[in-house]
Motif scaffolding. Structure first.
Motif, PDB file in Angstrom:
ATOM      1  N   GLU A 141      -0.167  -9.787  -7.640  1.00 13.42           N
ATOM      2  CA  GLU A 141      -0.239  -8.471  -8.259  1.00 13.42           C
ATOM      3  C   GLU A 141      -0.743  -7.491  -7.218  1.00 13.42           C
ATOM      4  OE1 GLU A 141      -1.553  -7.542 -12.579  1.00 13.42           O
ATOM      5  OE2 GLU A 141      -3.302  -7.147 -11.336  1.00 13.42           O
ATOM      6  N   ARG A 142      -0.031  -6.387  -7.063  1.00 19.25           N
ATOM      7  CA  ARG A 142      -0.374  -5.413  -6.026  1.00 19.25           C
ATOM      8  C   ARG A 142      -1.161  -4.253  -6.631  1.00 19.25           C
ATOM      9  NH1 ARG A 142       2.396  -5.191  -1.423  1.00 19.25           N
ATOM     10  NH2 ARG A 142       4.246  -6.059  -2.413  1.00 19.25           N
ATOM     11  N   ASP A 143      -2.082  -3.708  -5.826  1.00 18.28           N
ATOM     12  CA  ASP A 143      -2.853  -2.544  -6.266  1.00 18.28           C
ATOM     13  C   ASP A 143      -3.059  -1.614  -5.087  1.00 18.28           C
ATOM     14  OD1 ASP A 143      -4.410  -0.698  -7.494  1.00 18.28           O
ATOM     15  OD2 ASP A 143      -6.160  -1.973  -7.778  1.00 18.28           O
ATOM     16  N   GLU A 144      -2.404  -0.437  -5.157  1.00 14.88           N
ATOM     17  CA  GLU A 144      -2.608   0.593  -4.124  1.00 14.88           C
ATOM     18  C   GLU A 144      -3.348   1.800  -4.696  1.00 14.88           C
ATOM     19  OE1 GLU A 144       1.154   1.510  -2.417  1.00 14.88           O
ATOM     20  OE2 GLU A 144       1.345  -0.424  -1.395  1.00 14.88           O
ATOM     21  N   ASP A 145      -3.652   1.734  -5.989  1.00 12.79           N
ATOM     22  CA  ASP A 145      -4.373   2.839  -6.633  1.00 12.79           C
ATOM     23  C   ASP A 145      -5.870   2.554  -6.559  1.00 12.79           C
ATOM     24  OD1 ASP A 145      -5.055   5.046  -8.033  1.00 12.79           O
ATOM     25  OD2 ASP A 145      -4.554   4.204  -9.996  1.00 12.79           O
ATOM     26  N   THR A 146      -6.423   2.639  -5.349  1.00 11.52           N
ATOM     27  CA  THR A 146      -7.817   2.282  -5.120  1.00 11.52           C
ATOM     28  C   THR A 146      -8.594   3.481  -4.623  1.00 11.52           C
ATOM     29  OG1 THR A 146      -7.412   1.631  -2.819  1.00 11.52           O
ATOM     30  CG2 THR A 146      -7.118  -0.067  -4.509  1.00 11.52           C
ATOM     31  N   LYS A 147      -9.902   3.275  -4.542  1.00 15.20           N
ATOM     32  CA  LYS A 147     -10.783   4.344  -4.059  1.00 15.20           C
ATOM     33  C   LYS A 147     -10.773   4.444  -2.538  1.00 15.20           C
ATOM     34  CE  LYS A 147     -14.570   5.333  -6.146  1.00 15.20           C
ATOM     35  NZ  LYS A 147     -15.946   5.309  -6.684  1.00 15.20           N
ATOM     36  N   ILE A 148     -10.177   3.452  -1.869  1.00 16.28           N
ATOM     37  CA  ILE A 148     -10.140   3.443  -0.403  1.00 16.28           C
ATOM     38  C   ILE A 148      -8.796   4.005   0.029  1.00 16.28           C
ATOM     39  CG2 ILE A 148     -10.407   2.049   1.664  1.00 16.28           C
ATOM     40  CD1 ILE A 148     -11.909   0.002  -0.001  1.00 16.28           C
ATOM     41  N   HIS A 149      -8.807   5.099   0.736  1.00 15.07           N
ATOM     42  CA  HIS A 149      -7.594   5.817   1.103  1.00 15.07           C
ATOM     43  C   HIS A 149      -6.754   4.994   2.076  1.00 15.07           C
ATOM     44  CE1 HIS A 149      -5.130   9.403   1.735  1.00 15.07           C
ATOM     45  NE2 HIS A 149      -5.164   9.123   3.019  1.00 15.07           N
ATOM     46  N   GLY A 150      -5.457   4.791   1.762  1.00 13.79           N
ATOM     47  CA  GLY A 150      -4.529   4.121   2.675  1.00 13.79           C
ATOM     48  C   GLY A 150      -4.663   2.617   2.724  1.00 13.79           C
ATOM     49  N   ILE A 151      -5.381   2.015   1.780  1.00 13.51           N
ATOM     50  CA  ILE A 151      -5.575   0.566   1.757  1.00 13.51           C
ATOM     51  C   ILE A 151      -4.941   0.014   0.490  1.00 13.51           C
ATOM     52  CG2 ILE A 151      -7.248  -1.317   1.696  1.00 13.51           C
ATOM     53  CD1 ILE A 151      -7.278   0.076   4.321  1.00 13.51           C
ATOM     54  N   GLY A 152      -4.107  -1.023   0.644  1.00 14.39           N
ATOM     55  CA  GLY A 152      -3.510  -1.712  -0.486  1.00 14.39           C
ATOM     56  C   GLY A 152      -4.038  -3.131  -0.593  1.00 14.39           C
ATOM     57  N   PHE A 153      -4.076  -3.643  -1.815  1.00 18.14           N
ATOM     58  CA  PHE A 153      -4.593  -4.984  -2.076  1.00 18.14           C
ATOM     59  C   PHE A 153      -3.528  -5.809  -2.805  1.00 18.14           C
ATOM     60  CE2 PHE A 153      -8.251  -2.209  -1.812  1.00 18.14           C
ATOM     61  CZ  PHE A 153      -9.162  -2.936  -1.036  1.00 18.14           C
ATOM     62  N   VAL A 154      -3.391  -7.061  -2.391  1.00 23.98           N
ATOM     63  CA  VAL A 154      -2.533  -8.015  -3.094  1.00 23.98           C
ATOM     64  C   VAL A 154      -3.437  -9.083  -3.688  1.00 23.98           C
ATOM     65  CG1 VAL A 154      -0.666  -9.691  -2.910  1.00 23.98           C
ATOM     66  CG2 VAL A 154      -0.601  -7.598  -1.541  1.00 23.98           C
TER      67      VAL A 154
END
Length: 952
Positions: A141-154
Motif C-alpha cells: 500500500e502506497r502513501d504519498e500524502d504525508t507530512k514530509i514533503h517529497g517523501i513517499g512510503f510503501v
C-alpha cells in the motif's frame, strides 16, 4: 475487496463507511486532497489504522516500510490511481504528477525539464520491484500524502500463507502444543535458590519474560505439513513483529529488479538511491498520555531508563523486540559488567593496601629523607641544574600506591578473572541458546552484497564485449589484488602515522621539560615532571579520539574496496581492520611509557640524542610505573567520558536536530500538515538509521584491554570500567529504544569474531603484565637486593644500591649545567639511576654485574609468571564445562520428547490405516455374502462396495 478470515481477530471495522465505498469514491476520480467527504464519513481514518501500524483497512498489519523520494511540484494536479496485481492491491492514497505535455513553473522562475530521465528510471525500477514483491505474495500500500514533503512510503504486509512458507524456508523454530516440565533443583539447592530469588526480587525487572519458568513449550522447525503440531489458536500473535519483519526482509533481499541487465535486491536499490530507506516499524509510542501498552513502552520503562540502573536487564524482552544478535550483545555486556564487580572490589583492596603501607615503605622513606643529601645529575643539558632526590618525594610515595607486592597478586588474579569471565560467558550463552530455541541453529550463507553483484556484472559485461563465453562469474584474488595492496599500504601508513604522532609528543615532552626547568622557583622545578606528563597525556587523548573517528572511516573504506561477497564477510574484515588500527592508536602511547621510556637514555657524559639536540627521556627515581598509571588513567577515563558517553549522547541529538530543522523548512511549503498527526512510519523515518553493533562492541573491547593489559599499573581500572558500564548499558538501551529506527532482527547463536578477540586480549594480558611487573616496576630489583645484597635482610640501602655515581668533570663540552652552584655548594659527584661502575673503577661507567643479575631475575620472572598463569587459566578453562549440566539434560530431554511426539503421530497414522483396512475387508465380505443372482442382477453394488475406500 478480498477479506480473509484470518484477520477476524484484528480490530473490527468502524460503523462509518465500508472500505469498499471509499475505493469506489476513488474510482470516480474524486480528489482525495479535499478530505471533507472522508472526514464526514469517518471520524478519524488514521486512528482506524492505529496511525500507520496497519493498512487503511485497519486489519492488515504493516510489517515493513520502503521509503523513496519523488519530485512534488506545487503546480501539479493531484491524481489518485489504483493498481491491482493478482487480487492484491497496491494503493496510492495520493500521487501528484504533472499533466502530460505541460511544463511546470518553479517559484524561482526557472522551468523544470519536461522529462527527468533519472527520476523516471528510478520510478520504473520501483514499479518492477514492487510488482515482483506482489508476485512473491506480499501485499503493498502506497502513501504519498504525508507530512514530509517529497517523501513517499510503501507499506508491506505479509499474509499468513507467505509467513508459513518463508518460516519453513528459514527453518524457524516455533513453539508446539507440547509442553514439558523444566528440571528443578531439589533439597538444599532449592532452598538457596529461593532465598536468592527473594533477596534479588527488588532488582528484577517487572516484565513477564523475566520471571522464572517451570514449564517450556517444545520447539520444532516450522513445517506447513505439520501445522497440527503447533499452537495456531491465535494466528495473529503466532509470528511476532520481529519474526514478521525478518521474513519480509528475506523476501526483499531475494526479490530482484532486472531492468537494464541489473539483478538488484533491496540492498542494491538502496545503494543506488531507488529507495532512500527500508526499515520495520516500532511497536508504537513510548511516552505520552493514553499510549497503548506495547513492548517498546515496557522496554523504555524497565530497561532504557537511568532510574533502573540497579536492576537486571530484561534480556528475553530485548531479544523478543530486537532479535537474537542485539540480545546477545546486551547479555554479554551485562555479564561483563557483573564480572567487573569482584575485580573492582579486589582492585580497591589492593589500592587501600598501598595507601596503608606507604608510611612503612623503606625505599620511599629513604628518598624523602633530606638527611641523605643525595645530589642527582641534571635532567637536561645546560639549562637544567643539579637537584636533590628528596624533591621527588611526592612521586615516590605515590608510586608505592600502585607499585607494591599486592599488584603482583592482582595481576595473577586478573588473568584468572579473564579466563573465568570467558568461561562464564560461554555457559551463559548456552543457556540463552536453549531458552531462545537456537540449539542446532547453523548460519546459512548470506545473499551476495550489492557491491559484489555490481562488480561481477561489470566483469561479465567486459567479457561479453570481448566475445568470450564464460560460466557464472565470480571475483578472484587477481580482481582483488589492487584492493589488497591498497589495504596493506594503507594500514602500514596509518600505523606509521600513529608512531609519528607519539614521537612528536615525545619531542614535546623533552622540549617542554627543558623549558620549564629554566624556572627559577623551586616549586616550579619540583612539578616539572608531573606538568609535562599530564599535558602530554591530554594531547595524546585528543589525538586518540580524533584518530579513532578517522580510522573507523578508513577501515570501512578499505573494506569496501575489497568488495567482500557477503555481509558476514564484510563485517568480519571491517572488525579486524578497525580493531587493529584502534588498538594501535589507543595503546601505543602506553606501550612507550611502559617499555621504552628510560631504556635508551645512555648515561651522563654519553647521552643518546634525538636530532643531535634533544636528550631521551628518563624515568623518575621511583620508576616509570607512576607515569604509566597517569597515562593509563587519563586516556581510559577520557575515552569513556568524551568518546563513549558525550559523543553517543551529543552526536545523535545533533543529527536529530538537523533533521528536524530540514523537515521544518520543508513543512513551511504545505498548509494543512500542521493539522494532521504523524503516522508511525513518518515518525520512525525521522529517527537515526541503525549502523550495526561494531562501534558498541569496539568501545567495550578497547575498555577490556585497559582493564586487563596494564592492570598491574592501575588497580582501579576495573572500578572505573564498572561505573562507566552501568551508565553505558542504559545509554545504549535508550539509544536503541528512542533514538534509532528499529533494526531488522538477526538470528545469531554467539557473539562471533569478538569472542576470539577477547580470548586473544586475555592471553596477551598475561604476557604484558609479566613484563610490566618485571621491567617497569621495581618489584624484581627489590627482591634481588633483599635476598642478594642486603646486609640485614631489610630494604635499607636499596635506593643507594640502584644509583650509580658520575664525576662532573667527565661531562662533554657544552653539556654541563650553566649554574653549577645552584644548590649552594660545588658538586663533584652526582648520582643517576642505573647499574654502572663508579668513576674510580678501572672500567668506569661500564655496566656492572648487578645489572646482569637483575636482568636474569627479570627474565626468569617473566618465564615463570607467564607459564604459571597460562597453566592456571587453561586449568580454569578445562575444569569449568562449556555447557551447564542442567542445560545439556534439558536439550537431551527435548530430543527424546520430540521423538516421542513423532512416534505417536506415526502410530496414529498406522492405526488409522489399519482401521480403514478392516472396514474395507468387512465391506468386501458383506458384498461376497450376497446371492449370485443378486450379484449378477445388481453388478453395480459390488463395484460400489469396493469403491468405498476411495470415497473416504
Amino acid at each position: 475487496m478480498r477479506v480473509n478470515k484470518k484477520y477476524s481477530c484484528l480490530p473490527a471495522e468502524e460503523k462509518g463507511i465500508h472500505i469498499i465505498n471509499i475505493r469506489a469514491i476513488e474510482d470516480i476520480g474524486y480528489d482525495q486532497h479535499e478530505s471533507t467527504l472522508l472526514n464526514s464519513l469517518s471520524k478519524n481514518p488514521d486512528a482506524d489504522c492505529k496511525y500507520g501500524l496497519y493498512f487503511r483497512d485497519g486489519k492488515r498489519k504493516v510489517d515493513y516500510i520502503l521509503v523513496y523520494h519523488y519530485k512534488k511540484s506545487s503546480a501539479a494536479k493531484t491524481l489518485s490511481k489504483k493498481v491491482h496485481h493478482n487480487d492484491s492491491s497496491v494503493r496510492s492514497t495520493k500521487q501528484d504528477q504533472p499533466l502530460p505535455g505541460k511544463g511546470v513553473q518553479l517559484e524561482m522562475g526557472e522551468s523544470e525539464p519536461q522529462v527527468d530521465y533519472h527520476e523516471d528510471d528510478k520510478r520504473f525500477r520501483r514499479e518492477e520491484y514492487e510488482g515482483n514483491l506482489v508476485e512473491a505474495g506480499l501485499e503493498l500500500e502506497r502513501d504519498e500524502d504525508t507530512k514530509i514533503h517529497g517523501i513517499g512510503f510503501v507499506k508491506i504486509h505479509a499474509p499468513w500463507n507467505v509467513l508459513c512458507r518463508e518460516a519453513e524456508f528459514l527453518k524457524l523454530k516455533m513453539p508446539t502444543k507440547k509442553m514439558y516440565q523444566i528440571n528443578q533443583t531439589h533439597g538444599l539447592l532449592k532452598k538457596i535458590n529461593s532465598v536468592i530469588q527473594k533477596i534479588t526480587e527488588p532488582i528484577q525487572p517487572k516484565v513477564a519474560e523475566h520471571k522464572p519458568q517451570t514449564v517450556k513449550r517444545l520447539s520444532y522447525p516450522f513445517s506447513r505439513e505439520k501445522q497440527h503440531l503447533f499452537d495456531l489458536s491465535d494466528r495473529d500473535s503466532f509470528f511476532d513483529s520481529k519474526t514478521r519483519s525478518t521474513i519480509v526482509y528475506e523476501i526483499l533481499k531475494r526479490t530482484t529488479c532486472t531492468k537494464a541487465k541489473y539483478s538488484m535486491g533491496i540492498t542494491s536499490l538502496l545503494a543506488n538511491g531507488v529507495y532512500s530507506a527500508a526499515y520495520p516499524l516500532h511497536d508504537g509510542d513510548y511516552e505520552g498520555e493514553n499510549v497503548e501498552p506495547n513492548d517498546r513502552k515496557l522496554l523504555c520503562e524497565e530497561w532504557a531508563s537511568y532510574g533502573v540502573f540497579y536492576k537486571y536487564q530484561p534480556i528475553d524482552l530485548v531479544r523478543k523486540y530486537f532479535g537474537e544478535k542485539i540480545g546477545l550483545y546486551f547479555a554479554w555486556l551485562g555479564v561483563y559488567t557483573q564480572m567487573l564487580i569482584p575485580a573492582s572490589v579486589v582492585g580497591i583492596i589492593v589500592f587501600l593496601y598501598g595507601c596503608a603501607t606507604v608510611d612503612e615503605n623503606i625505599p620511599s622513606m629513604e628518598m624523602c629523607d633530606e638527611r641523605n643529601n643525595i645530589t642527582m645529575c641534571p635532567l637536561c643539558d645546560r639549562t637544567c641544574s643539579y637537584w636533590k632526590m628528596s624533591s621527588a618525594c611526592a612521586t615516590a610515595r605515590a608510586s608505592h600506591l600502585f607499585d607494591n607486592p599486592a599488584t603482583v597478586f592482582f595481576s595473577v588474579f586478573m588473568a584468572l578473572w579473564a579466563a573465568t569471565f570467558m568461561e562464564h560467558w560461554k555457559r551463559k550463552q548456552m543457556r540463552l541458546n536453549y531458552r531462545w530455541d537456537l540449539t542446532g541453529f547453523e548460519e546459512e550463507e548470506d545473499h551476495p552484497r550489492a557491491e559484489y553483484e555490481a562488480k561481477v556484472l561489470k566483469k561479465s559485461l567486459r567479457k561479453e564485449y570481448k566475445h568470450k563465453e564464460t560460466d557464472k562469474e565470480k571475483l578472484t584474488w587477481k580482481d582483488r589484488f589492487p584492493a589488497y595492496l591498497t589495504n596493506f599500504v594503507g594500514i602500514i601508513f596509518m600505523v606509521g602515522l600513529t608512531f609519528a604522532i607519539v614521537f612528536g609528543v615525545i619531542i614535546y615532552r623533552i622540549s617542554t621539560a627543558a623549558a620549564l626547568a629554566i624556572s627559577s622557583t623551586p616549586s616550579g622545578r619540583s612539578s616539572v615532571r608531573v606538568t609535562v606528563t599530564a599535558t602530554a597525556v591530554i594531547i595524546n587523548l585528543v589525538v586518540i579520539i580524533i584518530l579513532d573517528e578517522v580510522y573507523g572511516c578508513i577501515a570501512r573504506w578499505l573494506t569496501q574496496i575489497e568488495v567482500p561477497k557477503t555481509d558476514k564477510s564484510f563485517e568480519e574484515r571491517l572488525i579486524f581492520k578497525a580493531f587493529l588500527l584502534k588498538f594501535v592508536n589507543a595503546y601505543t602511547p602506553i606501550f612507550y611509557v611502559a617499555f621504552f621510556k628510560g631504556r635508551f637514555v645512555g648515561r651522563p657524559g654519553d647521552y643518546v640524542y634525538i636530532f643531535h639536540s634533544f636528550r631521551m627521556e628518563e624515568c623518575a627515581p621511583g620508576g616509570c610505573l607512576m607515569e604509566l598509571c597517569i597515562q593509563l588513567s587519563i586516556i581510559m577515563l577520557g575515552k569513556q567520558l568524551i568518546q563513549n558517553n558525550l559523543f553517543e549522547i551529543g552526536i545523535p541529538k545533533m543529527k536529530k536536530f538537523i533533521r528536524y530543522m530540514k523537515l521544518k523548512r520543508r513543512r513551511a511549503l504545505d498548509h494543512e500538515e500542521h493539522v494532521k498527526r504523524k503516522q508511525r512510519y513518518e515518525v520512525d523515518y525521522n529517527l537515526e538509521p541503525f549502523a550495526g553493533l561494531t562501534p558498541e562492541y569496539m568501545e567495550m573491547i578497547i575498555q577490556f584491554g585497559f582493564v586487563t593489559l596494564f592492570v598491574a599499573s592501575f588497580p582501579l581500572a576495573p572500578l572505573f570500567a564498572l561505573l562507566n558500564n552501568i551508565i553505558e548499558i542504559r545509554l545504549d538501551a535508550k539509544k536503541f529504544v528512542t533514538e534509532l529506527r528499529r533494526p531488522v532482527a538477526v538470528r545469531a547463536k554467539d557473539i562471533g569474531i569478538w569472542y576470539n578477540i577477547l580470548r586473544g586480549i586475555g592471553k596477551l594480558a598475561v604476557i604484558i603484565n609479566a613484563f610490566v611487573i618485571s621491567f617497569t616496576s621495581d618489584f624484581i630489583p627489590r627482591l634481588v637486593y633483599l635476598y642478594m645484597y642486603s646486609e640485614n635482610g631489610t630494604m635499607h640501602g636499596f635506593v643507594n644500591h640502584t644509583l650509580s655515581s658520575f664525576n662532573v668533570s667527565d661531562f662533554q663540552a657544552g653539556t654541563a649545567p650553566n649554574d653549577p652552584m645552584d644548590l649552594g655548594y660545588e658538586v663533584q659527584i652526582c648520582r643517576y639511576k642505573d647499574y654502572r661502575e663508579p668513576p674510580w673503577s678501572e672500567n668506569k661507567y661500564d655496566i656492572s654485574k648487578d645489572f646482569w643479575a637483575v636482568l636474569a631475575a627479570r627474565l626468569a620472572f617473566v618465564i615463570v609468571f607467564q607459564n604459571l598463569v597460562m597453566f592456571m587459566s587453561d586449568f580454569v578453562d578445562w575444569i569449568i564445562p562449556d555447557i551447564p549440566k542442567d542445560i545439556s539434560q534439558q536439550i537431551h530431554k527435548e530430543k527424546v520428547l520430540m521423538v516421542e511426539v513423532f512416534m505417536r503421530e506415526e502410530q496414529g497414522k498406522l492405526q488409522m490405516l489399519e482401521t480403514w483396512k478392516d472396514k474395507d475387508k468387512k465391506k468386501g465380505e458383506n458384498c461376497n455374502n450376497h446371492s449370485p443372482r443378486l450379484s449378477r442382477s445388481r453388478s453395480g453394488s459390488l463395484s460400489s462396495c469396493h469403491s468405498y475406500p476411495l470415497d473416504v
